[in-house]
Design a protein around this motif. Structure first.
Motif, PDB file in Angstrom:
ATOM      1  N   PHE A  99       0.830  -1.217   0.000  1.00  0.00           N
ATOM      2  CA  PHE A  99       0.000   0.000   0.000  1.00  0.00           C
ATOM      3  C   PHE A  99       0.861   1.261   0.000  1.00  0.00           C
ATOM      4  CE2 PHE A  99      -2.775  -3.175   2.186  1.00  0.00           C
ATOM      5  CZ  PHE A  99      -3.759  -3.221   1.222  1.00  0.00           C
ATOM      6  N   THR A 100       2.000   1.220   0.686  1.00  0.00           N
ATOM      7  CA  THR A 100       2.882   2.376   0.734  1.00  0.00           C
ATOM      8  C   THR A 100       3.455   2.683  -0.641  1.00  0.00           C
ATOM      9  OG1 THR A 100       3.487   1.840   3.012  1.00  0.00           O
ATOM     10  CG2 THR A 100       4.910   3.373   1.846  1.00  0.00           C
ATOM     11  N   ILE A 101       3.855   1.644  -1.375  1.00  0.00           N
ATOM     12  CA  ILE A 101       4.393   1.831  -2.728  1.00  0.00           C
ATOM     13  C   ILE A 101       3.318   2.434  -3.640  1.00  0.00           C
ATOM     14  CG2 ILE A 101       5.222   0.607  -4.779  1.00  0.00           C
ATOM     15  CD1 ILE A 101       6.613  -1.362  -2.813  1.00  0.00           C
ATOM     16  N   ILE A 102       2.073   1.979  -3.497  1.00  0.00           N
ATOM     17  CA  ILE A 102       0.976   2.544  -4.289  1.00  0.00           C
ATOM     18  C   ILE A 102       0.811   4.028  -3.971  1.00  0.00           C
ATOM     19  CG2 ILE A 102      -1.545   2.549  -4.546  1.00  0.00           C
ATOM     20  CD1 ILE A 102      -1.462  -0.485  -4.311  1.00  0.00           C
ATOM     21  N   ALA A 103       0.870   4.393  -2.683  1.00  0.00           N
ATOM     22  CA  ALA A 103       0.746   5.799  -2.288  1.00  0.00           C
ATOM     23  C   ALA A 103       1.911   6.627  -2.815  1.00  0.00           C
ATOM     24  CB  ALA A 103       0.669   5.905  -0.764  1.00  0.00           C
ATOM     25  N   ASP A 104       3.112   6.019  -2.905  1.00  0.00           N
ATOM     26  CA  ASP A 104       4.280   6.729  -3.435  1.00  0.00           C
ATOM     27  C   ASP A 104       4.109   7.053  -4.917  1.00  0.00           C
ATOM     28  OD1 ASP A 104       5.571   6.612  -1.015  1.00  0.00           O
ATOM     29  OD2 ASP A 104       6.805   4.871  -1.524  1.00  0.00           O
ATOM     30  N   LEU A 105       3.495   6.137  -5.649  1.00  0.00           N
ATOM     31  CA  LEU A 105       3.479   6.236  -7.107  1.00  0.00           C
ATOM     32  C   LEU A 105       2.247   6.924  -7.688  1.00  0.00           C
ATOM     33  CD1 LEU A 105       4.796   2.648  -8.014  1.00  0.00           C
ATOM     34  CD2 LEU A 105       6.098   4.777  -7.935  1.00  0.00           C
ATOM     35  N   TYR A 106       1.134   6.989  -6.930  1.00  0.00           N
ATOM     36  CA  TYR A 106      -0.111   7.478  -7.517  1.00  0.00           C
ATOM     37  C   TYR A 106      -0.752   8.567  -6.655  1.00  0.00           C
ATOM     38  CZ  TYR A 106       0.372   3.259 -10.317  1.00  0.00           C
ATOM     39  OH  TYR A 106       0.854   2.284 -11.149  1.00  0.00           O
ATOM     40  N   SER A 107      -1.470   9.476  -7.326  1.00  0.00           N
ATOM     41  CA  SER A 107      -2.178  10.558  -6.635  1.00  0.00           C
ATOM     42  C   SER A 107      -3.439  10.020  -5.977  1.00  0.00           C
ATOM     43  CB  SER A 107      -2.550  11.653  -7.634  1.00  0.00           C
ATOM     44  OG  SER A 107      -3.510  11.159  -8.568  1.00  0.00           O
ATOM     45  N   PHE A 108      -4.094  10.883  -5.180  1.00  0.00           N
ATOM     46  CA  PHE A 108      -5.308  10.470  -4.454  1.00  0.00           C
ATOM     47  C   PHE A 108      -6.393   9.993  -5.416  1.00  0.00           C
ATOM     48  CE2 PHE A 108      -9.548  11.742  -2.844  1.00  0.00           C
ATOM     49  CZ  PHE A 108      -9.637  10.857  -1.779  1.00  0.00           C
ATOM     50  N   LYS A 109      -6.604  10.708  -6.524  1.00  0.00           N
ATOM     51  CA  LYS A 109      -7.655  10.345  -7.472  1.00  0.00           C
ATOM     52  C   LYS A 109      -7.357   9.036  -8.185  1.00  0.00           C
ATOM     53  CE  LYS A 109      -9.356  15.030  -8.352  1.00  0.00           C
ATOM     54  NZ  LYS A 109      -9.612  16.066  -9.392  1.00  0.00           N
ATOM     55  N   GLU A 110      -6.067   8.724  -8.361  1.00  0.00           N
ATOM     56  CA  GLU A 110      -5.690   7.496  -9.064  1.00  0.00           C
ATOM     57  C   GLU A 110      -5.704   6.269  -8.162  1.00  0.00           C
ATOM     58  OE1 GLU A 110      -2.517   8.793 -12.472  1.00  0.00           O
ATOM     59  OE2 GLU A 110      -1.863   9.071 -10.393  1.00  0.00           O
ATOM     60  N   PHE A 117      -7.571  -2.478  -9.120  1.00  0.00           N
ATOM     61  CA  PHE A 117      -6.763  -3.429  -9.889  1.00  0.00           C
ATOM     62  C   PHE A 117      -6.043  -4.400  -8.955  1.00  0.00           C
ATOM     63  CE2 PHE A 117      -6.845  -0.272 -13.458  1.00  0.00           C
ATOM     64  CZ  PHE A 117      -7.451  -1.117 -14.379  1.00  0.00           C
ATOM     65  N   MET A 118      -5.557  -3.881  -7.826  1.00  0.00           N
ATOM     66  CA  MET A 118      -4.891  -4.761  -6.877  1.00  0.00           C
ATOM     67  C   MET A 118      -5.885  -5.764  -6.291  1.00  0.00           C
ATOM     68  SD  MET A 118      -2.463  -3.792  -3.656  1.00  0.00           S
ATOM     69  CE  MET A 118      -3.755  -3.725  -2.446  1.00  0.00           C
ATOM     70  N   ASN A 119      -7.104  -5.308  -6.068  1.00  0.00           N
ATOM     71  CA  ASN A 119      -8.144  -6.217  -5.579  1.00  0.00           C
ATOM     72  C   ASN A 119      -8.504  -7.279  -6.622  1.00  0.00           C
ATOM     73  OD1 ASN A 119      -8.460  -5.131  -3.014  1.00  0.00           O
ATOM     74  ND2 ASN A 119      -9.910  -3.578  -3.707  1.00  0.00           N
ATOM     75  N   THR A 120      -8.239  -6.974  -7.907  1.00  0.00           N
ATOM     76  CA  THR A 120      -8.443  -7.983  -8.940  1.00  0.00           C
ATOM     77  C   THR A 120      -7.509  -9.166  -8.714  1.00  0.00           C
ATOM     78  OG1 THR A 120      -9.086  -6.294 -10.548  1.00  0.00           O
ATOM     79  CG2 THR A 120      -8.410  -8.431 -11.422  1.00  0.00           C
ATOM     80  N   ALA A 121      -6.244  -8.841  -8.434  1.00  0.00           N
ATOM     81  CA  ALA A 121      -5.276  -9.895  -8.122  1.00  0.00           C
ATOM     82  C   ALA A 121      -5.701 -10.643  -6.866  1.00  0.00           C
ATOM     83  CB  ALA A 121      -3.886  -9.289  -7.943  1.00  0.00           C
ATOM     84  N   TRP A 122      -6.215  -9.899  -5.876  1.00  0.00           N
ATOM     85  CA  TRP A 122      -6.705 -10.510  -4.638  1.00  0.00           C
ATOM     86  C   TRP A 122      -7.871 -11.454  -4.933  1.00  0.00           C
ATOM     87  CZ3 TRP A 122      -5.151  -9.707   0.537  1.00  0.00           C
ATOM     88  CH2 TRP A 122      -5.981 -10.261   1.485  1.00  0.00           C
ATOM     89  N   GLY A 123      -8.790 -10.996  -5.802  1.00  0.00           N
ATOM     90  CA  GLY A 123      -9.955 -11.808  -6.121  1.00  0.00           C
ATOM     91  C   GLY A 123      -9.592 -13.086  -6.850  1.00  0.00           C
ATOM     92  N   LEU A 124      -8.644 -12.991  -7.783  1.00  0.00           N
ATOM     93  CA  LEU A 124      -8.219 -14.176  -8.531  1.00  0.00           C
ATOM     94  C   LEU A 124      -7.540 -15.193  -7.611  1.00  0.00           C
ATOM     95  CD1 LEU A 124      -6.842 -12.512 -11.793  1.00  0.00           C
ATOM     96  CD2 LEU A 124      -8.939 -13.845 -11.535  1.00  0.00           C
ATOM     97  N   SER A 125      -6.668 -14.695  -6.753  1.00  0.00           N
ATOM     98  CA  SER A 125      -5.978 -15.607  -5.835  1.00  0.00           C
ATOM     99  C   SER A 125      -6.948 -16.186  -4.811  1.00  0.00           C
ATOM    100  CB  SER A 125      -4.818 -14.887  -5.132  1.00  0.00           C
ATOM    101  OG  SER A 125      -5.288 -13.782  -4.391  1.00  0.00           O
ATOM    102  N   ALA A 126      -7.951 -15.378  -4.434  1.00  0.00           N
ATOM    103  CA  ALA A 126      -8.946 -15.873  -3.483  1.00  0.00           C
ATOM    104  C   ALA A 126      -9.841 -16.934  -4.111  1.00  0.00           C
ATOM    105  CB  ALA A 126      -9.803 -14.704  -2.981  1.00  0.00           C
ATOM    106  N   LEU A 127     -10.022 -16.838  -5.438  1.00  0.00           N
ATOM    107  CA  LEU A 127     -10.776 -17.872  -6.141  1.00  0.00           C
ATOM    108  C   LEU A 127      -9.976 -19.169  -6.200  1.00  0.00           C
ATOM    109  CD1 LEU A 127     -13.123 -18.850  -7.936  1.00  0.00           C
ATOM    110  CD2 LEU A 127     -11.908 -17.851  -9.886  1.00  0.00           C
TER     111      LEU A 127
END
Length: 461
Positions: A99-110, A117-127
């Motif tokens: 989460f910290t790396i995401i905050a470093d690389l992207y603005s609040f709106k992004e 998109f990260m939750n997509t990876a979470w959803g696939l692995s959870a499946l």
């Protein structure tokens, strides 16, 4: 990788408990992992600020993989708990630094879009996790649910080494908050240990919990005086920030409850195979995935307070039937409840993280991320102990002419023996599970009350 870890282990948990004869220590299988994650999270946050995200992330990933390998070889419940601790120490770096790396690389709106998109990876692995976990338990053994993380860990490590680059000058850490680390660790260790003892040694458990509270009070005192506190207490002067952290903490506590006890309920009382029972966690994760894409649009139209109150009220109402279910109730109810819970949490917890990063200044984003990640680890850590103690106390209270070992045997889906006491044993387990989810419902009530006091009634841009 960490989402696969949670879903695959909860699917195999009934078999692990039964084969290692670890019903009385079952909460430690999850809580030892969560505890070490909680303790190390803020420490890794400080190290990452000084040494950079990449080397700290790689170190945590390596520990997680080693812990997975050792867990697979566990010959008894105590070895497994120690190996899970090593896994947790590694996860303490992997989860928050993502989460910290995401905050470093992207603005609040992004960030809302990137979190989706990260939750997509979470959803696939959870499946994949519950299906793979159930398949391994049904066809091989529970040991393989840990071994599967080893090649995953190696793969992720190679991806990070090759694909992630950062420019960071190494700084010397001069003001380490040693007292903060010591009293934070002591308070968490004693709190979990005390809660675990409540089911077997009530007086000793209460004494240890009181000592844990004293250590927590000392931690707060030292944090206010520390030059570079491991958890900046001043952030909590913003009431909206505090409520976001509390909400994420309690929702994560509810999450670990149904991830752990829905499969146990289905396997022990409905005799559902491990593979099928794992799908109850999958339904939650998939709805989490889909709903997370609505975080950005919702934040643009409604205040966080309104969003949370509406969604949590729906979740609360969906949980009420759990107090009245019988062994003859249809099992599809669990999948519906898990789906509703996952959909709500996909919106709220993603929003909690984004808002906590937004409500502090740029220099405190790392610390804010560590705080909410600590809450998301600490809540499940404590509540896993509470749920486990509740289950054990209620089982022991209602044993009557049934032995504890008989209950331990029935609780696994692999059990095929049907004795004369089976109905009585199932009623004992059912009553205990009602108590566990009664606590989860109470947590929903606390979330609703807390958010009523959120002063912010406007949208946040």
């Amino acid at each position: 990788m960490t989402s696969v870890e949670v879903t695959i282990v909860t699917t195999a948990l009934p078999s692990i408990i039964s084969q290692l004869r670890g019903l009385s220590f079952q909460s430690w299988i999850m809580s030892s992992y969560l505890l070490t994650t909680a303790i190390t999270t803020p420490i890794y946050g400080k190290l990452a600020d000084a040494w950079g995200r990449k080397p700290v992330f790689e170190f945590g990933l390596l520990l997680f993989t080693v812990g997975s390998f050792l867990s697979g070889f566990a010959p008894n419940i105590f070895f497994l708990i120690i190996a899970r601790c090593i896994q947790g120490i590694g996860a303490g770096a992997v989860i928050p630094l993502t989460f910290t790396i995401i905050a470093d690389l992207y603005s609040f709106k992004e960030r809302a879009r990137i979190m989706a998109f990260m939750n997509t990876a979470w959803g696939l692995s959870a499946l994949i996790g519950p299906l793979l976990g159930g398949f391994l338990v049904d066809n091989l053994s529970w040991h393989w649910v840990f071994f599967v993380n080893v090649p995953l860990g190696i793969l992720v490590l190679l991806v990070i080494i090759v694909g992630y680059h950062e420019e960071h000058s190494i700084k010397t850490i001069t003001d380490i908050d040693k007292l903060g680390i010591v009293f934070l660790s002591l308070s968490l260790l004693l709190l979990l240990g005390g809660i675990q003892l409540l089911s077997t040694h009530l007086i000793n458990g209460v004494i240890i919990v009181i000592i844990a509270i004293i250590c927590a009070a000392l931690f707060l005192i030292f944090e206010k005086k520390a030059k570079d506190p491991i958890i900046p207490i001043t952030m909590f002067s913003n009431r909206t920030f505090s409520i976001q952290v509390l909400t994420a903490t309690l929702l994560s506590s509810i999450l670990i409850g149904y991830q752990t006890y829905f499969p146990i309920w289905l396997q022990s009382l409905y005799h559902v195979p491990a593979t099928a029972s794992g799908l109850v966690v999958t339904s939650s994760s998939l709805m989490w995935l889909f709903s997370s894409f609505f975080v950005g649009p919702l934040l643009g139209k409604f205040s966080p307070k309104k969003i949370i109150l509406v969604i949590v009220l729906i979740q609360f109402l969906s949980y009420l039937p759990l107090l009245f279910l019988k062994t003859t109730s249809p099992d599809w109810i669990f999948y519906i409840i898990a789906a509703i819970s996952g959909a709500g949490m996909g919106i709220i917890i993603s929003m909690n993280i984004i808002l906590c990063q937004h409500l502090v200044n740029a220099k405190q984003v790392g610390s804010a991320t560590a705080i909410i990640t600590l809450g998301r680890s600490l809540g499940p850590t404590v509540m896993t102990g509470v749920y486990g103690a509740t289950l054990n106390i209620l089982i022991q209270t209602n044993l009557n002419n049934v032995s504890y070992s008989q209950v331990n045997k029935i609780i696994s889906s692999t059990n095929t023996t049907f004795g004369k006491n089976n109905f009585e044993i199932e009623q004992i387990i059912l009553h205990a599970l009602h108590g566990v989810f009664g606590i989860a419902i109470f947590l929903y009530v606390i979330i609703l009350i807390a958010n009523l006091f959120d002063p912010n009634k406007k949208t946040i841009n």
